[in-house]
Scaffold this motif. Structure first.
Motif, PDB file in Angstrom:
ATOM      1  N   THR A 437       0.847  -1.191   0.000  1.00  0.00           N
ATOM      2  CA  THR A 437       0.000   0.000   0.000  1.00  0.00           C
ATOM      3  C   THR A 437       0.880   1.238   0.000  1.00  0.00           C
ATOM      4  N   LEU A 438       0.637   2.113  -0.959  1.00  0.00           N
ATOM      5  CA  LEU A 438       1.349   3.390  -1.051  1.00  0.00           C
ATOM      6  C   LEU A 438       0.347   4.515  -0.829  1.00  0.00           C
ATOM      7  N   ALA A 467      -1.581  -6.679 -10.203  1.00  0.00           N
ATOM      8  CA  ALA A 467      -2.730  -5.780 -10.219  1.00  0.00           C
ATOM      9  C   ALA A 467      -2.429  -4.543  -9.385  1.00  0.00           C
ATOM     10  N   LEU A 468      -3.115  -3.460  -9.703  1.00  0.00           N
ATOM     11  CA  LEU A 468      -3.032  -2.211  -8.940  1.00  0.00           C
ATOM     12  C   LEU A 468      -4.439  -1.706  -8.708  1.00  0.00           C
ATOM     13  N   THR A 469      -4.755  -1.381  -7.482  1.00  0.00           N
ATOM     14  CA  THR A 469      -6.034  -0.750  -7.154  1.00  0.00           C
ATOM     15  C   THR A 469      -5.790   0.712  -6.804  1.00  0.00           C
ATOM     16  N   SER A 492      -0.562  -5.615  -5.860  1.00  0.00           N
ATOM     17  CA  SER A 492      -0.544  -7.003  -5.433  1.00  0.00           C
ATOM     18  C   SER A 492       0.568  -7.746  -6.157  1.00  0.00           C
ATOM     19  N   TYR A 493       1.374  -8.482  -5.381  1.00  0.00           N
ATOM     20  CA  TYR A 493       2.484  -9.248  -5.954  1.00  0.00           C
ATOM     21  C   TYR A 493       2.256 -10.736  -5.713  1.00  0.00           C
ATOM     22  N   GLY A 494       2.517 -11.504  -6.757  1.00  0.00           N
ATOM     23  CA  GLY A 494       2.279 -12.940  -6.731  1.00  0.00           C
ATOM     24  C   GLY A 494       1.886 -13.382  -8.121  1.00  0.00           C
ATOM     25  N   ARG A 495       2.642 -12.933  -9.130  1.00  0.00           N
ATOM     26  CA  ARG A 495       2.334 -13.176 -10.541  1.00  0.00           C
ATOM     27  C   ARG A 495       2.507 -14.634 -10.930  1.00  0.00           C
ATOM     28  N   ALA A 514       9.758  -1.529  -5.965  1.00  0.00           N
ATOM     29  CA  ALA A 514       9.088  -2.146  -7.111  1.00  0.00           C
ATOM     30  C   ALA A 514       7.703  -1.543  -7.307  1.00  0.00           C
ATOM     31  N   ALA A 515       7.008  -1.278  -6.209  1.00  0.00           N
ATOM     32  CA  ALA A 515       5.656  -0.721  -6.304  1.00  0.00           C
ATOM     33  C   ALA A 515       5.682   0.694  -6.888  1.00  0.00           C
ATOM     34  N   LEU A 516       6.662   1.505  -6.501  1.00  0.00           N
ATOM     35  CA  LEU A 516       6.779   2.855  -7.060  1.00  0.00           C
ATOM     36  C   LEU A 516       7.027   2.786  -8.575  1.00  0.00           C
TER      37      LEU A 516
END
Length: 596
Positions: A437-438, A467-469, A492-495, A514-516
């Motif tokens: 969460t950012l 995915a990104l919410t 969400s990570y877990g591809r 990685a999220a940024l």
């Protein structure tokens, strides 16, 4: 499927304001996608309740029910029809004891049903908090869902429960922006809106403009062949995966570019491993009836209830857990956190179940049962006397009713103490998921340029998230709370592919970076560490049980075994399916059948 439901088991948190770990009971609920939020692809937060923390009370108490014979008969009739909410009752000291193992949503709901039927109820949760994947954490001063953020509205199961708990007026639907796809097209990675006429990414109109953009002209022509290809009655024979059905009717382009991103976001699984009858009940029969997969999907969409496919609560789905805990306490249910059940077995004589607790759990349960109404002064004196003798407390309870509401692996390990035949039904572990969460200061996102978020195709090579919410774009209440310019993103990570899936086990700092990077690519706007107001990482190990091919057959076999032991019920997402709607509906149905 612009909004998703998910239910995972909480692992660890990080920075900003670390979330407490979610309880060991795993039952269903999103993932960090527009269509998904933590691991069921329905994730949401609520202030996680530590064992010693009093949850926020439900908004309104349920009205008492008259106790005369006529009212009781009418109440039983309504219960049989499923039209009346269970009412908390003052439990008689000699009422039969019901014990629930697992404090996730299915365990809490099961305890509520048992209390309403007149049982004395104890619930034992191995972790420090209740609610499973429906919990909360605080990031940059905002209380956010740490797990499931929404529930599917395909049935009224969750909405009915929320109304009974006094939360009906707080049910909200997502903003209309809808989800986007990020996929490989013509040698490059592109973002585009997710076709709005499908189910699990399967298009109801294979020739629609957005479908052709996603799969190309050749892919759309192959998909459209579904409309003129005869359907054999053999489509209903045997077991079939979702991937096999889509590939045979519409081809690989639709499967890879539309169905896989959605299914991966929601279920963290490959469509070729998922049982079509478990994931999309009635779809095969509808294909035969309508003569094509596209027409079947269109018909099922048309028959679905009007409005959004998902909903949530103002303030977050975590409020469901708080309300359930408060309701159970009001009904006299004994809730034990950090209470490990070491084993279960038949009683030495007679009926019921023998439950072995870990030493500290046994001591706590015994004390609570004997000293519920003691004064503070009495409690102080007792604790002083018992401190040295605690090791001698009994480690066993005998219950008339037993509900096992843990994850599948734990459930089978415990159930083998009753019947060794359960061992062959031990499920494979679910996929691990990390949610990042950012909370960022980025006014450029005020216009929600990519709707409520994006689902990522496994074929792309420049993004590690699945995915990104864009949570502040998805939920109006959260946008109001965060204020203009401030945004909440959840990735969400877990591809499915090996390279990206390795990120799920990265350290918190690596996941933040990685999220940024991924948020910048997916949203088309650079997001840097300088924009960051706070972040958190929530991990779910073995989060989502896979409804693999043959799921219905396996569930029927497990429940047939359980039925041979009167008073035993087994519930949870590993049986009911992913998502709060499935878990709540299945648990209430099972318990209403067997509670008395």
């Amino acid at each position: 499927m612009p909004h998703v439901e998910e239910q995972p088991r909480r692992g660890s948190a990080n920075e900003a304001a670390p979330a407490q770990p979610i309880s060991g009971g795993q039952d269903g609920s999103g993932d960090g996608s527009p269509a998904a939020t933590p691991p069921t692809t329905d994730h949401a937060p609520d202030t996680t309740q530590a064992a010693a923390t009093e949850p926020a009370p439900a908004k309104a108490k349920r009205a008492p029910v008259a106790s005369n014979a006529a009212a009781h008969a009418l109440r039983l009739l309504h219960r049989a029809r499923g039209t009346e909410a269970p009412q908390p009752s003052a439990t008689a000291p000699d009422a039969p004891l019901a014990l629930v193992i697992g404090g996730g949503i299915s365990g809490l709901v099961a305890a509520r049903e048992l209390a309403a039927s007149g049982h004395r109820v104890q619930l034992h949760e191995a972790g420090p908090v209740f609610g499973g994947c429906v919990g909360a954490h605080e990031v940059a001063g905002l209380v956010l869902d740490a797990g499931a953020e929404s529930f599917a509205t395909r049935s009224t199961a969750v909405a009915d429960l929320l109304r009974e708990l006094g939360l009906g007026d707080d049910i909200v639907t997502p903003e209309p922006g809808g989800a986007w796809l990020y996929l490989r097209r013509g040698g490059e990675n592109v973002a585009q809106p997710l076709p709005a006429t499908g189910i699990l990414g399967i298009p109801g109109d294979p020739w629609a403009d957005e479908v052709r953009r996603a799969v190309g002209r050749t892919g759309a022509l192959r998909a459209a062949a579904d409309l003129i290809t005869p359907v054999s009655k053999k489509i209903l024979e045997g077991e079939m995966s979702l991937g096999a059905l889509v590939r045979s009717r519409m081809g690989s382009a639709v499967l890879e570019n539309l169905v896989t991103p959605v299914v991966s976001g929601v279920h963290s699984a490959d469509p070729d491993t998922l049982d079509v009858d478990a994931i999309a009940p009635g779809l095969r029969a509808s294909v035969l009836k309508h003569g094509s997969l596209a027409r079947a999907v269109a018909a099922m969409r048309a028959a679905a209830p009007a409005g959004s496919a998902v909903a949530s609560l103002s303030g977050g789905m975590n409020r469901l857990t708080s309300a359930l805990v408060a309701d159970l306490k009001a009904a006299g249910v004994q809730l034990h956190a950090n209470s490990q059940v070491a084993g279960i077995a038949p009683p030495a004589a007679g009926t019921g179940f023998r439950i072995e607790l870990a030493p500290q759990a046994a001591a706590d349960a015994s004390k609570d049962a004997r000293h519920e109404k003691e004064s503070r002064h009495e409690r102080h004196g007792r604790l002083a006397k018992e401190a040295a003798a605690e090791a001698g407390q009994p480690r066993e309870l005998v219950a008339d009713r037993l509900v096992v509401a843990t994850g599948g692996e734990t459930a089978v390990d415990l159930l083998c103490g009753i019947d060794a035949a359960f061992a062959s039904h031990r499920p494979a572990p679910g996929a691990g998921i990390s949610l990042v969460t950012l909370v960022i200061d980025k006014p450029e996102l005020d216009d929600a340029p990519r709707g409520t978020g994006l689902l990522v195709a496994p074929t792309v090579d420049d993004v590690g998230a699945k995915a990104l919410t864009h949570a502040t774009a998805k939920w109006h209440w959260l946008g109001d709370e965060s204020g203009p310019g401030s945004h909440v993103l959840r990735l969400s990570y877990g591809r499915l592919n090996d390279v990206a899936s390795a990120l799920v086990n990265a350290d918190d700092a690596s996941l933040r970076n990685a999220a940024l990077k991924d948020a910048s690519v997916l949203l088309g706007i650079e997001v840097t560490a300088g924009d960051l107001l706070g972040f958190d990482v929530v991990r779910y190990s073995g989060a989502l049980p896979f409804a693999t091919t043959g799921h219905a057959r396996r569930v029927a076999a497990i429940r047939e075994l359980a039925s041979a032991h009167p008073g035993l019920d087994v519930v949870g997402a590993w049986l009911a399916g992913t998502g709060l709607a499935s878990v709540v509906a299945d648990t209430r149905k099972r318990l209403r059948i067997t509670a008395s």
